[in-house]
Design a protein around this motif. Sequence first.
Motif, PDB file in Angstrom:
ATOM      1  N   UNK A  57     -14.095  20.786 -21.157  1.00 40.92           N
ATOM      2  CA  UNK A  57     -14.318  22.204 -20.871  1.00 40.92           C
ATOM      3  C   UNK A  57     -15.142  22.380 -19.601  1.00 40.92           C
ATOM      4  N   UNK A  58     -14.596  23.142 -18.653  1.00 40.31           N
ATOM      5  CA  UNK A  58     -15.311  23.470 -17.410  1.00 40.31           C
ATOM      6  C   UNK A  58     -15.115  24.953 -17.103  1.00 40.31           C
ATOM      7  N   UNK A  59     -15.594  25.831 -17.975  1.00 44.85           N
ATOM      8  CA  UNK A  59     -15.298  27.263 -17.809  1.00 44.85           C
ATOM      9  C   UNK A  59     -15.845  27.883 -16.534  1.00 44.85           C
ATOM     10  N   UNK A  60     -16.999  27.428 -16.055  1.00 47.08           N
ATOM     11  CA  UNK A  60     -17.590  28.067 -14.892  1.00 47.08           C
ATOM     12  C   UNK A  60     -16.837  27.724 -13.609  1.00 47.08           C
ATOM     13  N   UNK A  80     -37.305  14.548 -19.385  1.00 47.82           N
ATOM     14  CA  UNK A  80     -36.870  15.229 -18.157  1.00 47.82           C
ATOM     15  C   UNK A  80     -35.525  14.662 -17.722  1.00 47.82           C
ATOM     16  N   UNK A  81     -34.493  15.455 -17.844  1.00 44.42           N
ATOM     17  CA  UNK A  81     -33.149  15.068 -17.416  1.00 44.42           C
ATOM     18  C   UNK A  81     -32.971  15.533 -15.972  1.00 44.42           C
ATOM     19  N   UNK A  82     -32.569  14.639 -15.084  1.00 46.91           N
ATOM     20  CA  UNK A  82     -32.567  14.979 -13.666  1.00 46.91           C
ATOM     21  C   UNK A  82     -31.659  16.164 -13.325  1.00 46.91           C
ATOM     22  N   UNK A  83     -30.561  16.321 -14.028  1.00 45.68           N
ATOM     23  CA  UNK A  83     -29.697  17.474 -13.750  1.00 45.68           C
ATOM     24  C   UNK A  83     -30.478  18.768 -13.931  1.00 45.68           C
ATOM     25  N   UNK A  84     -31.296  18.821 -14.986  1.00 50.16           N
ATOM     26  CA  UNK A  84     -32.122  20.014 -15.219  1.00 50.16           C
ATOM     27  C   UNK A  84     -33.172  20.179 -14.131  1.00 50.16           C
ATOM     28  N   UNK A 119     -22.846  26.734 -12.957  1.00 52.36           N
ATOM     29  CA  UNK A 119     -22.760  28.120 -13.403  1.00 52.36           C
ATOM     30  C   UNK A 119     -24.092  28.845 -13.310  1.00 52.36           C
ATOM     31  N   UNK A 120     -25.180  28.128 -13.571  1.00 51.61           N
ATOM     32  CA  UNK A 120     -26.504  28.739 -13.461  1.00 51.61           C
ATOM     33  C   UNK A 120     -26.785  29.170 -12.027  1.00 51.61           C
ATOM     34  N   UNK A 121     -26.351  28.384 -11.056  1.00 52.87           N
ATOM     35  CA  UNK A 121     -26.528  28.761  -9.647  1.00 52.87           C
ATOM     36  C   UNK A 121     -25.679  29.988  -9.322  1.00 52.87           C
ATOM     37  N   UNK A 122     -24.441  30.003  -9.793  1.00 50.85           N
ATOM     38  CA  UNK A 122     -23.579  31.152  -9.548  1.00 50.85           C
ATOM     39  C   UNK A 122     -24.172  32.419 -10.163  1.00 50.85           C
ATOM     40  N   UNK A 123     -24.738  32.293 -11.359  1.00 53.45           N
ATOM     41  CA  UNK A 123     -25.381  33.446 -11.999  1.00 53.45           C
ATOM     42  C   UNK A 123     -26.566  33.943 -11.180  1.00 53.45           C
ATOM     43  N   UNK A 124     -27.324  33.008 -10.601  1.00 51.41           N
ATOM     44  CA  UNK A 124     -28.488  33.409  -9.824  1.00 51.41           C
ATOM     45  C   UNK A 124     -28.071  34.123  -8.533  1.00 51.41           C
ATOM     46  N   UNK A 125     -26.970  33.672  -7.937  1.00 49.90           N
ATOM     47  CA  UNK A 125     -26.467  34.380  -6.760  1.00 49.90           C
ATOM     48  C   UNK A 125     -26.100  35.812  -7.111  1.00 49.90           C
TER      49      UNK A 125
END
Length: 498
Positions: A30-33, A169-173, A253-259
């Motif tokens: 699944x890659x909805x964003x 701490x997960x680096x992606x986060x 998706x979090x970056x897109x939401x912030x934009x």
Amino acid sequence: PSPPLCAVVILMGDDLGYGELGAFGARAIATPRLDALAAQGARFTRAYAGYTVCAPSRTALMTGRHSGSFLKANLSGTDIAPGEAVTLAEVLEGAGYATAVYGKSAPLKTPEGSGFDAFLGQVDQTACHNMYPSAIDDGVAGEGGVPLPLNAAGNRSREECMAHPERYNYTVDVFTQGALGWLDAHVSPHGADRSPFFLYLSLTVPHAGGWTDKGAEQGSPVPTNFQYASRSDWPEVERDHAAAVTYMDAAFGAVLDRLDALGVAKNTLVLAASDNGAHLEGGHSVTFFNSTGGLRGHKRSMYEGGVRSPTIVRWPGVVSPGSVSAFPWAFWDLLPTLAEVAGNTKSVPGDVDGISILPTLRGMPQRRAEQDFLFFTGNTDWADAPTSAAGLPQEVKGGAVTDGAPVVTAYSVVVGELKAVAKECANQPSTQDKLQIFNISADPFETHDLAATPEGAAHAQAILELVVPRNLSCACYQCGISWRDFEMHAESAPMKQP
């Protein structure tokens, strides 16, 4: 004149296969964003990374040069120190952009000396395999100067990190939160501050990695398996791999939401891509999810599966929503393209290999001239394209220089609908090279070598006549052979400058 542009955002996946996004045919992952991003912009079915392995690919992205030109530009293909090359970040910085990179900075050893104003991530490629490291890097404290205290104190393992993700701490986060914070600091709410910016979020998944500080490729670290946890019929590593791709998708998706929240999405060019083809490391199989989308080869392959990138571009008002383009282009085209977008073409060196694909982004007809062919180099072994990692070492090693003998490597060329693969090359392409010839329009999976046919033989000769006079190198990078070995032989048979 170029359309007004507020921002450029590049979202880079690491070892993401061409067939691992829903927009490119994936069904199990699944890659909805990113699928939604493709619906809002353009999907490029013949976009290529810069190389078949990480750092050389990103060198092409940052410099506008393919690997055949690295030697002439005195580039190592794996590391770029400040001042060694004009970088994409420097071109945009010169146009007045604020610039930041979060995540994997390779090949830039000092990002903040190579055009980026801000950096938080991992400089060393091997360190990028550590998704739960005890420390990461930034431009102030240097390599290993930013501790991740939760990881230093915890007992890092797959079981622990998935059972108690809040304890680690997960680096992606870390990288994603850093990027979001940087956006907040540089863009006023609702777009009141319209100064341009360039954000490069370069995640280290779905590359294989580990839970320690040893750079080991133990599997596919990820905090949760999402909906895949119930798939007991899947191997553990494949559940983790699918989850890593979905986790990457959510981070983007979090970056897109912030934009959107900051009111700048409508005036931002967003590009999502992968630095090379699907990997077969850490126990992952490229065939389990059809990660290459059926393309021949994979990471470290000279065939399409090694270099084709699942690339998406959204640019509201410029790129037509839901469009699909088969125009062939590669990472080294982005520097001249974004320079034109930003109105700073004067900063682009005159000898780059890339061309501007701005007409294609605008939906205008564009034809790639034959002399602007796509060119990739690699190890001779990479032209055999095994489909399984069984029996292969973790890092495929190249040949060695013995008694001054030429280093034998491989290269591939894309000219229009034709693809040529040379399994053996001694330092530079030669008219004596034997080529495989494929028509990747009629034969996208490269199953029918046309070299033995009269038509194929004529194509091979024409391609060699096009490539050989360019005095390119077929040096292999990040493959167990030092680029300086090729430099040694190039000195004994000097390469002509264009």
